[in-house]
Design a protein around this motif. Sequence first.
Motif, PDB file in Angstrom:
ATOM      1  N   HIS A 217       0.826  -1.197   0.000  1.00  0.00           N
ATOM      2  CA  HIS A 217       0.000   0.000   0.000  1.00  0.00           C
ATOM      3  C   HIS A 217       0.865   1.253   0.000  1.00  0.00           C
ATOM      4  N   SER A 218       0.414   2.267  -0.705  1.00  0.00           N
ATOM      5  CA  SER A 218       1.198   3.491  -0.867  1.00  0.00           C
ATOM      6  C   SER A 218       1.372   4.266   0.429  1.00  0.00           C
ATOM      7  N   SER A 219       0.592   3.972   1.464  1.00  0.00           N
ATOM      8  CA  SER A 219       0.747   4.657   2.740  1.00  0.00           C
ATOM      9  C   SER A 219       1.853   4.053   3.597  1.00  0.00           C
ATOM     10  N   THR A 220       2.456   2.966   3.134  1.00  0.00           N
ATOM     11  CA  THR A 220       3.560   2.338   3.862  1.00  0.00           C
ATOM     12  C   THR A 220       4.743   3.299   3.917  1.00  0.00           C
ATOM     13  N   LEU A 221       5.331   3.433   5.068  1.00  0.00           N
ATOM     14  CA  LEU A 221       6.460   4.340   5.237  1.00  0.00           C
ATOM     15  C   LEU A 221       7.698   3.826   4.513  1.00  0.00           C
ATOM     16  N   LEU A 222       8.444   4.752   3.936  1.00  0.00           N
ATOM     17  CA  LEU A 222       9.662   4.376   3.222  1.00  0.00           C
ATOM     18  C   LEU A 222      10.664   3.721   4.159  1.00  0.00           C
ATOM     19  N   ASN A 223      10.728   4.190   5.399  1.00  0.00           N
ATOM     20  CA  ASN A 223      11.646   3.597   6.372  1.00  0.00           C
ATOM     21  C   ASN A 223      11.304   2.138   6.635  1.00  0.00           C
ATOM     22  N   GLU A 224      10.016   1.813   6.693  1.00  0.00           N
ATOM     23  CA  GLU A 224       9.584   0.432   6.920  1.00  0.00           C
ATOM     24  C   GLU A 224      10.057  -0.479   5.803  1.00  0.00           C
ATOM     25  N   VAL A 225       9.927  -0.016   4.587  1.00  0.00           N
ATOM     26  CA  VAL A 225      10.350  -0.813   3.435  1.00  0.00           C
ATOM     27  C   VAL A 225      11.863  -1.025   3.484  1.00  0.00           C
ATOM     28  N   GLY A 226      12.617   0.042   3.750  1.00  0.00           N
ATOM     29  CA  GLY A 226      14.071  -0.066   3.818  1.00  0.00           C
ATOM     30  C   GLY A 226      14.534  -0.964   4.941  1.00  0.00           C
ATOM     31  N   ILE A 227      13.916  -0.847   6.107  1.00  0.00           N
ATOM     32  CA  ILE A 227      14.301  -1.674   7.250  1.00  0.00           C
ATOM     33  C   ILE A 227      13.991  -3.141   6.997  1.00  0.00           C
ATOM     34  N   SER A 228      12.845  -3.425   6.379  1.00  0.00           N
ATOM     35  CA  SER A 228      12.500  -4.826   6.125  1.00  0.00           C
ATOM     36  C   SER A 228      13.474  -5.474   5.146  1.00  0.00           C
ATOM     37  N   ILE A 229      14.002  -4.714   4.198  1.00  0.00           N
ATOM     38  CA  ILE A 229      14.999  -5.273   3.274  1.00  0.00           C
ATOM     39  C   ILE A 229      16.345  -5.403   3.970  1.00  0.00           C
ATOM     40  N   GLN A 230      16.680  -4.457   4.844  1.00  0.00           N
ATOM     41  CA  GLN A 230      17.936  -4.538   5.575  1.00  0.00           C
ATOM     42  C   GLN A 230      17.951  -5.702   6.560  1.00  0.00           C
ATOM     43  N   GLU A 231      16.796  -6.118   7.053  1.00  0.00           N
ATOM     44  CA  GLU A 231      16.735  -7.246   7.975  1.00  0.00           C
ATOM     45  C   GLU A 231      17.110  -8.564   7.316  1.00  0.00           C
ATOM     46  N   ILE A 232      17.077  -8.621   6.010  1.00  0.00           N
ATOM     47  CA  ILE A 232      17.499  -9.839   5.308  1.00  0.00           C
ATOM     48  C   ILE A 232      18.878  -9.651   4.678  1.00  0.00           C
ATOM     49  N   ASP A 233      19.700  -8.806   5.311  1.00  0.00           N
ATOM     50  CA  ASP A 233      21.132  -8.631   5.022  1.00  0.00           C
ATOM     51  C   ASP A 233      21.461  -7.927   3.709  1.00  0.00           C
ATOM     52  N   PHE A 234      20.621  -7.021   3.263  1.00  0.00           N
ATOM     53  CA  PHE A 234      20.937  -6.181   2.119  1.00  0.00           C
ATOM     54  C   PHE A 234      21.088  -4.747   2.611  1.00  0.00           C
TER      55      PHE A 234
END
Length: 91
Positions: A20-37
């Motif tokens: 959803h477009s209301s998802t925070l950009l930080n949330e998206v970045g953190i979720s990708i960083q949690e899988i070691d990227f």
Amino acid sequence: MVSYHQRENKVFRIIIRNIHSSTLLNEVGISIQEIDFTVPKVYISLYKITKIKLPLFFADVEPADFNKDIVHITSTFILKLKLKNHKNVAK
């Protein structure tokens, strides 16, 4: 200004869909960083005319040997993702 980056130094851009477009950009970045990227930048796509946010995110991933494996990831701890390599979309 245009600058040249060697292939191994270029960031790897991925497209994240169906969030959803209301998802925070930080949330998206953190979720990708949690899988070691390493994600230096995440941004959302806007509709060209009305500037309405679309459910389409772009993320730049720092260069690494295992970056091509990111397209096989379907979910993280926070988000369910659909990822595509930016260059394969036009094909």
